[in-house]
Write a protein that holds these residues in place. Sequence first.
Motif, PDB file in Angstrom:
ATOM      1  N   ARG A 157       0.855  -1.189   0.000  1.00 15.61           N
ATOM      2  CA  ARG A 157       0.000   0.000   0.000  1.00 15.61           C
ATOM      3  C   ARG A 157       0.887   1.233   0.000  1.00 15.61           C
ATOM      4  O   ARG A 157       2.003   1.201   0.497  1.00 15.61           O
ATOM      5  CB  ARG A 157      -0.948   0.018   1.210  1.00 15.61           C
ATOM      6  N   HIS A 158       0.412   2.300  -0.598  1.00 13.82           N
ATOM      7  CA  HIS A 158       1.188   3.535  -0.545  1.00 13.82           C
ATOM      8  C   HIS A 158       0.270   4.730  -0.326  1.00 13.82           C
ATOM      9  O   HIS A 158      -0.933   4.676  -0.592  1.00 13.82           O
ATOM     10  CB  HIS A 158       2.050   3.724  -1.800  1.00 13.82           C
ATOM     11  N   GLY A 159       0.868   5.797   0.178  1.00 18.96           N
ATOM     12  CA  GLY A 159       0.120   7.013   0.447  1.00 18.96           C
ATOM     13  C   GLY A 159       0.206   7.988  -0.705  1.00 18.96           C
ATOM     14  O   GLY A 159       0.520   7.630  -1.845  1.00 18.96           O
ATOM     15  N   TYR A 160      -0.072   9.250  -0.392  1.00 14.08           N
ATOM     16  CA  TYR A 160      -0.016  10.301  -1.403  1.00 14.08           C
ATOM     17  C   TYR A 160       0.354  11.605  -0.705  1.00 14.08           C
ATOM     18  O   TYR A 160      -0.191  11.901   0.351  1.00 14.08           O
ATOM     19  CB  TYR A 160      -1.375  10.453  -2.095  1.00 14.08           C
ATOM     20  N   PRO A 161       1.305  12.368  -1.250  1.00 15.29           N
ATOM     21  CA  PRO A 161       2.105  12.118  -2.457  1.00 15.29           C
ATOM     22  C   PRO A 161       3.061  10.922  -2.285  1.00 15.29           C
ATOM     23  O   PRO A 161       3.399  10.553  -1.164  1.00 15.29           O
ATOM     24  CB  PRO A 161       2.892  13.417  -2.622  1.00 15.29           C
ATOM     25  N   ALA A 185      -8.608   5.888  -0.833  1.00 16.24           N
ATOM     26  CA  ALA A 185      -8.808   7.236  -0.306  1.00 16.24           C
ATOM     27  C   ALA A 185      -8.500   8.265  -1.384  1.00 16.24           C
ATOM     28  O   ALA A 185      -7.691   8.009  -2.272  1.00 16.24           O
ATOM     29  CB  ALA A 185      -7.925   7.479   0.916  1.00 16.24           C
ATOM     30  N   THR A 186      -9.117   9.408  -1.308  1.00 18.87           N
ATOM     31  CA  THR A 186      -8.977  10.576  -2.178  1.00 18.87           C
ATOM     32  C   THR A 186      -9.699  10.391  -3.518  1.00 18.87           C
ATOM     33  O   THR A 186     -10.043   9.273  -3.924  1.00 18.87           O
ATOM     34  CB  THR A 186      -7.511  10.968  -2.468  1.00 18.87           C
ATOM     35  N   SER A 187      -9.894  11.516  -4.186  1.00 12.19           N
ATOM     36  CA  SER A 187     -10.462  11.548  -5.534  1.00 12.19           C
ATOM     37  C   SER A 187      -9.525  12.368  -6.415  1.00 12.19           C
ATOM     38  O   SER A 187      -8.680  13.118  -5.927  1.00 12.19           O
ATOM     39  CB  SER A 187     -11.853  12.182  -5.524  1.00 12.19           C
ATOM     40  N   GLY A 188      -9.686  12.226  -7.723  1.00 13.77           N
ATOM     41  CA  GLY A 188      -8.825  12.983  -8.623  1.00 13.77           C
ATOM     42  C   GLY A 188      -8.973  12.531 -10.053  1.00 13.77           C
ATOM     43  O   GLY A 188     -10.023  12.028 -10.458  1.00 13.77           O
ATOM     44  N   THR A 189      -7.896  12.683 -10.816  1.00 13.88           N
ATOM     45  CA  THR A 189      -7.878  12.349 -12.243  1.00 13.88           C
ATOM     46  C   THR A 189      -6.880  11.225 -12.488  1.00 13.88           C
ATOM     47  O   THR A 189      -5.792  11.223 -11.921  1.00 13.88           O
ATOM     48  CB  THR A 189      -7.470  13.582 -13.080  1.00 13.88           C
ATOM     49  N   GLU A 243      -1.019  18.625   2.373  1.00 10.98           N
ATOM     50  CA  GLU A 243      -1.751  17.487   2.931  1.00 10.98           C
ATOM     51  C   GLU A 243      -1.048  16.182   2.564  1.00 10.98           C
ATOM     52  O   GLU A 243      -0.544  16.031   1.450  1.00 10.98           O
ATOM     53  CB  GLU A 243      -3.186  17.468   2.406  1.00 10.98           C
ATOM     54  N   VAL A 244      -1.019  15.238   3.492  1.00 13.01           N
ATOM     55  CA  VAL A 244      -0.422  13.929   3.266  1.00 13.01           C
ATOM     56  C   VAL A 244      -1.459  12.863   3.581  1.00 13.01           C
ATOM     57  O   VAL A 244      -2.050  12.861   4.663  1.00 13.01           O
ATOM     58  CB  VAL A 244       0.834  13.720   4.127  1.00 13.01           C
ATOM     59  N   VAL A 245      -1.695  11.961   2.646  1.00 16.16           N
ATOM     60  CA  VAL A 245      -2.634  10.855   2.829  1.00 16.16           C
ATOM     61  C   VAL A 245      -1.813   9.600   3.099  1.00 16.16           C
ATOM     62  O   VAL A 245      -1.037   9.165   2.243  1.00 16.16           O
ATOM     63  CB  VAL A 245      -3.506  10.660   1.578  1.00 16.16           C
ATOM     64  N   PRO A 246      -1.926   8.995   4.284  1.00 21.64           N
ATOM     65  CA  PRO A 246      -1.056   7.876   4.638  1.00 21.64           C
ATOM     66  C   PRO A 246      -1.271   6.608   3.815  1.00 21.64           C
ATOM     67  O   PRO A 246      -0.335   5.860   3.566  1.00 21.64           O
ATOM     68  CB  PRO A 246      -1.375   7.628   6.119  1.00 21.64           C
TER      69      PRO A 246
END
Length: 294
Positions: free
Chosen positions: A20-24, A43-47, A81-84
Amino acid sequence: MQPDLELVHIRKGESFAAWRHGYPFRTVRWHYHPEYEIHLVVATSGTFYIGDFVGNFGPGQLIMTGPNLPQNWISEIEPGEVVPARSLVIQFPEPFIEDACSSMPEMDALRPLLERSRRGLLFDEETSAKVRPVMERLLEAQGMARLALFWEILDLLVNAPHYEVLASLSFELDLTGIGDSGINRALSHLREHLTEQIEEGELAEMVGQSQSAFSRAFKRHTGTTLVRYRNQLRIDLACQMLLTDQEIKVAEICYDVGFSNLSNFNRHFLKFKGMSPSQFRTTFAAQKAFVMAE
């Protein structure tokens, strides 16, 4: 824009990578790799971009891509912001799955899925909901249990009631220039020898450049030096090991990923991740418990 080659590291004694990885995260760029990939956004939304297809994604999106299909997911988050944990990922090499198909007649049912995935497959919500808990268990499993869960996931994809093929029939990545380019050949060599001490002069000689020219080209391509890039890859691999094997000791991981001593490993881990390896493991264990409780 030509995609970058992603280095997929499969640990010794395993047939495929699952993590699993986060973002960025370093892999969030226009890239390709010769492995098949199953990618589930949690998690998160985007393109997202698959070949010549562009679309929007959100939690629960499940996609399978075939070898060398360029791809990228860009999340819409606040600055800083960091998404784990954004994505669950399984990556498996073509020779592994081809050998399995050749040796086991039951695997013939898998071939159409593998062929269609070369253009990218977006699965329905029902299939995603079934696959997610199996992927979660796979990330924690070892040995035969891990392998059994892998085949279970592929069986769910083979029997998915609905899916969408993404890239157009006319799309085809021209690897002629990419695979032969000096930097990508060097990256490919690093991928195969990540835990070894490969010097910049060795890579420069391999691609037919002077060391100074190679150093400049490498920095333009990756945005950093060879030493820092290699250390980043090793720390990323260490993170995967910390998250997927709760029993393995930090000291063992240090040497397994190519560092020569524990203090150097801890120093680089702190520099890249902002915390110690033990803190990293504890933090993500707490995050996982929180998500499961929800």
